[in-house]
Write a protein that holds these residues in place. Structure first.
Motif, mmCIF file in Angstrom:
data_model
loop_
_atom_site.group_PDB
_atom_site.id
_atom_site.type_symbol
_atom_site.label_atom_id
_atom_site.label_comp_id
_atom_site.label_asym_id
_atom_site.label_seq_id
_atom_site.Cartn_x
_atom_site.Cartn_y
_atom_site.Cartn_z
ATOM 1 N N ASP A 197 0.824 -1.212 0.000
ATOM 2 C CA ASP A 197 0.000 0.000 0.000
ATOM 3 C C ASP A 197 0.855 1.258 0.000
ATOM 4 O OD1 ASP A 197 -2.284 -1.535 0.013
ATOM 5 O OD2 ASP A 197 -2.531 -1.473 2.190
ATOM 6 N N VAL A 198 1.962 1.227 0.748
ATOM 7 C CA VAL A 198 2.848 2.394 0.792
ATOM 8 C C VAL A 198 3.454 2.656 -0.577
ATOM 9 C CG1 VAL A 198 5.031 3.241 1.721
ATOM 10 C CG2 VAL A 198 3.350 2.222 3.250
ATOM 11 N N LEU A 199 3.908 1.604 -1.255
ATOM 12 C CA LEU A 199 4.520 1.787 -2.581
ATOM 13 C C LEU A 199 3.497 2.284 -3.592
ATOM 14 C CD1 LEU A 199 6.801 -1.387 -2.739
ATOM 15 C CD2 LEU A 199 7.492 0.956 -2.301
ATOM 16 N N ARG A 200 2.301 1.745 -3.554
ATOM 17 C CA ARG A 200 1.264 2.205 -4.483
ATOM 18 C C ARG A 200 0.870 3.650 -4.205
ATOM 19 N NH1 ARG A 200 -2.806 -3.069 -4.452
ATOM 20 N NH2 ARG A 200 -1.537 -4.429 -5.773
ATOM 21 N N SER A 201 0.783 3.996 -2.948
ATOM 22 C CA SER A 201 0.437 5.366 -2.605
ATOM 23 C C SER A 201 1.549 6.335 -2.999
ATOM 24 C CB SER A 201 0.145 5.467 -1.107
ATOM 25 O OG SER A 201 -0.126 6.794 -0.734
ATOM 26 N N ASP A 202 2.802 5.946 -2.783
ATOM 27 C CA ASP A 202 3.921 6.819 -3.139
ATOM 28 C C ASP A 202 3.980 7.068 -4.639
ATOM 29 O OD1 ASP A 202 4.516 6.896 -0.519
ATOM 30 O OD2 ASP A 202 6.392 5.787 -0.623
ATOM 31 N N LEU A 203 3.582 6.090 -5.422
ATOM 32 C CA LEU A 203 3.588 6.276 -6.866
ATOM 33 C C LEU A 203 2.691 7.436 -7.280
ATOM 34 C CD1 LEU A 203 4.481 5.203 -9.648
ATOM 35 C CD2 LEU A 203 2.481 3.695 -9.608
ATOM 36 N N VAL A 204 1.567 7.587 -6.624
ATOM 37 C CA VAL A 204 0.636 8.675 -6.944
ATOM 38 C C VAL A 204 1.060 9.976 -6.270
ATOM 39 C CG1 VAL A 204 -1.772 9.412 -6.800
ATOM 40 C CG2 VAL A 204 -1.229 7.016 -7.230
ATOM 41 N N ILE A 205 1.375 9.909 -4.974
ATOM 42 C CA ILE A 205 1.667 11.126 -4.221
ATOM 43 C C ILE A 205 2.959 11.768 -4.707
ATOM 44 C CG2 ILE A 205 2.142 12.045 -1.939
ATOM 45 C CD1 ILE A 205 -0.741 11.286 -2.335
ATOM 46 N N CYS A 206 3.984 10.960 -4.939
ATOM 47 C CA CYS A 206 5.260 11.529 -5.401
ATOM 48 C C CYS A 206 5.111 12.194 -6.768
ATOM 49 C CB CYS A 206 6.328 10.438 -5.443
ATOM 50 S SG CYS A 206 6.838 9.848 -3.820
#
Length: 1245
Positions: A197-206
């Protein structure tokens, strides 16, 4: 810790490092043209400076043997971990690490990110700028810096979880076996899901952060609005930081500012004695979270980007230390400040405020740049924070009015330390610079410096290994109970607490429930039974790595005194110096406030709710002391054997097994007697025959045959497909049950060493059977024909009997009923886990959060030999959260290492572990790793992620992923289409009114002169009243309404809005009772557009027919209704549908359906059992009354008094301002069935 294979290489490596450094400094001091830099007015790397440093290192090298003797050099791996951790924390804004591998990984990724950013920034600042244009490369650099800093702050320093996640994706087949082994443990999969979940979220947020940062930087807003933008941002950051990190945490503390006696902002659970649910999410917690989000993700990134832009603009025009050094410092400062703001901005507002005041007002001339000033102040304030905590620890420890002498040496050391106070404070400053512990020597007030350590402190990754049947040899299990001591058995409670904290700790810290926190902080969770020491190691953006250390349930005398000091409150203290004048309301007394300031710990929260198990233990000897109670246990034991045997899926195979039945032939004989005085006794066996001195089949059937037959009947009743099994007295089922019950009781007697009459022997045998230790005699070897007879029948029966025996104390006679007993055993078998604590199923059940558990424990402690029945109920536990000075903890831990390992002090009553309430010396020292301390449980390093917290999802909705973003856009698009469709349909209805306004209504709702309905509502209302006032009066005088027709009441209206329809409940029979129910227009607008067009066509066809009312103005009501029925006979269903969607056929449809219902006709349009409410606006009430009374059939009354009474009631009903009317009609009549609508439309076509 201690000696290992690395210690032999540590000193040679240190010697080589020091010698190499001395040679480098000597070469630099002798250089002819050494580089010289001036930073903050200080000249760096001058020959004099290098020579002075070289000389000091030579002296340090000469003292190398003495320093090694004092143990000031750590192992080389510990030193490398510490050095890399300090570099990552101070220069790049990282957090703590978990080992040497983690340190190399953290520093490596930071250096790689800095190198990538250096390439972008160098290309952007090598050419001078103008204030009207910012290079695109620099804007790209800003976006990349924010995105990389955010991503690094979201990742743990331990690469093992990420590597295991990648390994599972790349090599799923190789890890299939490991996954099967860990299937019972949900923790690894939960960790991988959190990382995913962290990696998927970072892909969008970053990506979003990079684009926004690029856009803001390219807009030249930072150069155009200087210095006003900086002033606004600084003021906003100071205000938000003061509210978020000072005012709110202080107001939520147990003693705000150590003066107020209770929290100002209290949680909902503050006054509760017992926690019954999870902690309620309060408004100030939501405020705290949103203020943090604003501060972390908007405010400080804007401040750093502003400072980066101004600094880069000045570097492009003027080089201070050289281009590459200036860029390196700018990148390092920007990355550190951003990562620190993302991870934990608790101290950022203080650092920022001091930077602005000091370098803009006090020493403006020595300022380099705001970015570099902020960077240096953050490092200095980190060291100053360590210094303040060390001073608090030292002053509280050496205060003479609260000194707790643990030995005679402490008395001597108290006097000896007074002339060496200057040396003490010098050590305090030195240890603050190098982040080394300052430990009391042998627990006295003499402090000495220890060697450097990382935040994790302990070199070894020690964690408790619980002893159970899965990791103990069979011989040890046969001889004694593995891990029978309380500490080993109770460690599972701390393991469960660790799992609970893993789900909620990060979220609770973000909600402010533990107060302010930072990397390395230490907390104590104290409750009635559990005392856990929590060490926060790594603080990230959305993650926290911690280690939990569980202390003993029943600690030593010193531990109990310190626990009492934690639990007792200061609210009742009324003293002031030597007198007791009391205190002001809601405030602490002077003595209590003074006492709180001389402690190294403080209570931050008194009602911290966590999910856990409440423990209830009963002494088994007390419950089984009397023979009658043992008789009850044996009775439940036998009945449980019968239950498990009958409900077993192998029952049919057992009763048809010829070899098994042949072995059971002696039990099939009625004259067979089981005589064994050591096994069976009249005092505890219900079926014992005294004259025969044994148990017979007849006596057994006399007691238990009814239960056998009931269980067999329930088996057949619950599952009709099962084969019927005979259960009469001579059946094989009774023979097998008799043999199994004799076997079970004989096994109990054998385990009790044939002395079942003795209580101690009986309890010993009961415990042996409970843990599965069955000693089968030679005559019972028939059970080996199928081991499920033992494992699936007898073993669970002895455990279930203990549970039933526990419950019978509350309801003694309840289980006499076979139905109640059967359902009790059935429900307990499903929801209660009953097994021995050495069984791995016990640990699995607790970690899986089973609702209820029960076990029988044998406790052998300090000469006490007793058996306890322990029942666990899942619920919510309340803890006190105590924050302890982290330098106090590090110092006491270092002192224990030095005393036990270096000085070899093995005295169990040494002075360094005696109680000291001011610093909690015993609690802290007992939490050390074994063998230095004696914790019951030490968890591995555990990472808690923000996404696993249940309550925070309601605050900001969970992680932002591509799937969630796509779902959000789809939902908004569908909602927009739905709103547009509803608006279009409502607009289409108004157009219909305008186009067909000249067509008169079939129900006679218009004026007689045929006026249009497009006018105001007043005109049709007046016309309608004039048209039907006379017939309505005649109808009221002529008769009364039938009971059935009374329910058909509706208001006819002519308005620009369509009527709102809804299903109603049962029909009302009174005159003044009206049912109010309505639905929104959206429910009516859910029909397809094609159906809407066809319905419009049907309505138009009805409107086009000539209304009979206009040509027969003075006909009777029945004749008019018949004319309407004939006009709509071709399509009755479509006419009623047009009544739903067209306004002009409204009154006519009421007349048709109302009169048909009154007559009780058999047409399909009048056969119904449902009702529909037609809710009209207030402007149409007058016309509605007219249409309602016209549509009601009448019959003559017997007396004029009844007519007058009826007239009065109707007048009262008309005076009420009710806009809700109820009529009873069929579902086909009202057009609520889409299928009927489509069928009528097709018929018209």
């Amino acid at each position: 810790m201690g000696h290992n294979q690395i210690i032999a290489y540590s000193r040679p490596i240190y010697f080589c490092m020091l010698c190499s450094l001395i040679l480098l400094l000597d070469a630099g001091a002798k250089a002819k043209h050494p580089p010289s830099y001036v930073v903050y007015g200080l000249k760096l790397f001058t020959p004099e400076t290098l020579q002075a440093v070289r000389d000091h290192l030579i002296v340090f090298l000469c003292c190398f043997p003495a320093i090694s003797l004092l143990g000031l050099f750590p192992q080389i791996n510990t030193f490398c971990t510490y050095l890399l951790e300090q570099i990552d924390m101070l220069l790049f804004g990282g957090s703590a690490v978990s080992g040497i591998t983690s340190a190399v990984y953290s520093v490596g990724r930071s250096v790689l990110a800095a190198a990538l950013l250096h390439a972008f920034c160098f290309s952007a600042v090598k050419e001078p700028w103008s204030t009207q244009h910012i290079p695109a490369l620099f804007s790209a650099f800003c976006g990349l810096l924010v995105a990389l800093s955010y991503h690094l702050s979201r990742q743990s320093s331990d690469p093992s979880v990420l590597l295991s996640f990648i390994q599972c994706k790349l090599l799923p087949k190789c890890l299939h076996q490991n996954l099967e082994e860990s299937a019972t443990d949900p923790l690894p999969q939960r960790m991988k899901d959190s990382v995913k979940d962290v990696l998927r979220s970072d892909l969008v947020i970053c990506s979003a952060a990079a684009v926004l940062s690029f856009a803001v930087s390219a807009s030249t807003v930072f150069l155009s609005l200087r210095p006003f933008l900086s002033i606004v941002l600084f003021a906003l950051a100071g205000t938000v930081g003061l509210i978020t990190h000072h005012l709110l945490p202080q107001l939520r503390k147990h003693h705000p500012w150590m003066w107020i006696s209770h929290p100002v902002l209290r949680s909902k659970e503050y006054q509760q004695r017992e926690a019954r649910d999870i902690a309620h999410l309060m408004w100030f917690e939501r405020l705290y979270v949103w203020l943090q989000c604003f501060e972390k993700y908007l405010l400080y990134p804007a401040i750093v980007l502003n400072a980066l832009t101004l600094d880069a603009f000045s570097i492009s025009n003027y080089r201070r230390l050289g281009t590459h050094w200036d860029i390196f410092l700018m990148i390092t400062a920007g990355m550190k400040l951003l990562r620190t703001s993302f991870c934990n901005p608790v101290h950022q507002f203080a650092n920022l405020g001091f930077t602005v005041i000091f370098f803009h007002f006090d020493y403006k001339d020595i300022s380099e740049s705001f970015l570099l000033d902020f960077f240096m102040v953050s490092i200095v304030f980190t060291k100053l924070g360590d210094l303040l905590q060390k001073l608090q620890f030292v002053l509280a420890y050496v205060a003479p009015w609260q000194m707790a002498w643990g030995s005679s040496f402490h008395v001597f050391a108290q006097l000896f330390a007074i002339p060496h106070s200057a040396m003490l404070f010098f050590q305090t400053f030195a240890t603050s610079i190098f982040s080394t512990p300052l430990s009391p020597f042998l627990g006295s007030v003499i402090f000495i410096t220890s060697y450097v350590r990382p935040v994790k402190f302990w070199e070894r990754s020690y964690n408790t290994r619980r002893m159970d049947n899965s990791n103990t040899r069979l011989a040890v299990q046969m001889e004694r109970d593995p891990g029978s001591d309380d500490n080993n058995l109770n460690s599972i409670f701390y393991e469960h607490l660790t799992r609970t904290l893993q789900e909620s700790l990060c979220g609770d810290l973000v909600l402010g429930r533990w107060g302010n926190y930072s990397s390395g902080d230490c907390f104590i969770l104290a409750s009635d039974d559990l005392n856990a020491f929590v060490h926060l190691i790594e603080i990230g953006n959305g993650l926290v790595t911690f280690q939990l250390r569980g202390l003993e349930f029943r600690g030593t005398y010193c531990q109990q005194r310190e626990v009492e000091a934690i639990m007792e409150g200061d609210e009742d203290d009324r003293g002031c110096c030597c007198c007791k004048p009391g205190h002001l309301p809601h405030l602490l007394s002077c003595n209590a406030a003074f006492h709180l300031r001389w402690l190294t710990w403080e209570i931050t929260r008194t009602q911290y709710i966590l999910e856990g198990y409440s423990i209830i233990d009963n002494n088994a000897a007390t419950m089984l002391q009397v023979y009658d109670l043992r008789r009850v246990l044996i009775r439940y034991y036998v009945k449980s054997i019968i239950y498990y045997m009958v409900t077993s899926p192998k029952l049919v195979s057992w009763v048809k097994n010829e070899s098994l039945l042949k072995s059971l032939q002696p039990f099939a004989k009625w004259h067979h007697i089981e005589r064994d005085l050591a096994m069976f006794n009249i005092n505890i066996d219900d079926d014992y025959v005294p004259c025969l001195q044994g148990i017979t089949r007849a006596s057994y059937c006399n007691v238990f045959l009814e239960w056998i037959q009931y269980c067999a009947g329930k088996r057949q009743e619950l599952s009709k497909t099962l084969e019927h099994v005979d259960s009469d007295e001579d059946s094989a089922l009774v023979t097998l049950a008799f043999a199994l019950c004799i076997l079970g009781r004989r096994a109990l007697g054998t385990a009790a060493h044939n002395m079942a009459m003795s209580l101690d022997s009986f309890l010993y045998g009961l415990h042996a059977l409970f843990k599965g230790d069955f000693r089968v005699t030679a005559r019972d070897e028939w059970v080996f024909a199928d081991m499920d007879l033992l494992h699936k029948v007898v073993v669970p029966a002895i455990r279930m009997s203990l549970k039933l025996h526990q419950d019978q104390f509350t309801c003694p006679d309840e289980y006499e009923d076979p139905a109640v007993l059967y359902e009790a055993i059935r429900s307990f078998a499903k929801k209660v886990v009953i097994c021995h604590e050495g069984d791995p199923a016990w640990r699995g059940a607790m970690l899986s959060n089973k609702e209820e558990l029960l076990t029988l424990r044998h406790v052998v402690d300090e000469g006490a030999d007793e058996y306890k029945v322990i029942m666990l109920h899942r619920g919510f536990l309340s803890f006190k959260v105590i924050k302890v000075n982290k330098e106090c903890v590090r110092g006491l831990w270092a002192g224990q290492q030095q005393e036990l390992i270096f000085l070899r002090n093995r005295n169990p009553e040494r002075g360094s572990i005696q109680n000291n309430k001011q610093v909690l010396r015993n609690l802290i020292n007992s939490s050390c790793d074994q063998p230095l301390g004696y914790p019951m449980y030490v968890s591995p390093l555990t990472t808690s992620y923000l996404g696993t917290h249940k309550q925070l999802q309601s605050v900001w909705g969970g992680p932002v992923t591509l799937n969630r973003v796509r779902t959000w856009f789809q939902t908004r698009w569908l909602r927009m289409r739905k709103d547009c469709s509803v608006g279009q349909r409502s607009g289409g209805g108004n157009i219909e009114d305008g186009e067909g306004g000249a067509v008169p209504s079939a129900g006679g709702g218009s004026a007689p002169n045929g006026e249009s309905r497009d006018g105001s509502t007043e005109q049709p209302r007046k016309g309608g009243t004039q048209q039907w006032s006379s017939p309505r009066g005649e109808a009221q005088r002529a008769g009364r309404r039938k009971g059935r027709s009374q329910s058909v009441q509706a208001h006819s209206a002519i308005s620009q809005r369509p009527p709102t329809l809804s299903s109603s409940g049962p029909i009302l029979e009174s005159h003044q009772a009206f049912l109010q129910t309505s639905t929104s227009v959206h429910e009516l607008a859910q029909r397809p557009s094609g159906s809407r067009l066809s319905l419009h066509t049907s309505a138009a066809s009805l409107h086009s027919q000539p209304p009979p009312v206009t040509t027969t103005g003075h006909l009777s009501v029945r004749e008019r209704a018949e004319a309407l029925i004939r006009s709509s006979l071709g399509s009755s269903t479509s006419s009623t549908l047009s009544f739903l969607f067209g306004k002009r056929s409204f009154s006519s449809a009421l007349v048709i359906s109302g009169l048909s219902a009154a007559e009780g006709g058999n047409t399909s349009d009048t056969q119904s059992s449902s009702s529909v409410n037609i809710v009209m606006g207030p402007s149409a009430r007058a016309a509605g009354h007219a249409a309602r009374h016209f549509s009601e059939p009448c019959e003559p009354t017997d007396s004029p008094e009844q007519g007058q009474l009826q007239d009065g009631r109707l007048a009262e009903a008309m005076e009420e301002n009710l806009g809700v009317l109820c009529r009873r009609a069929s579902q086909e009549d009202m057009g609520l069935d889409d299928t009927a609508s489509q069928q009528s439309t097709s018929d018209e076509q």
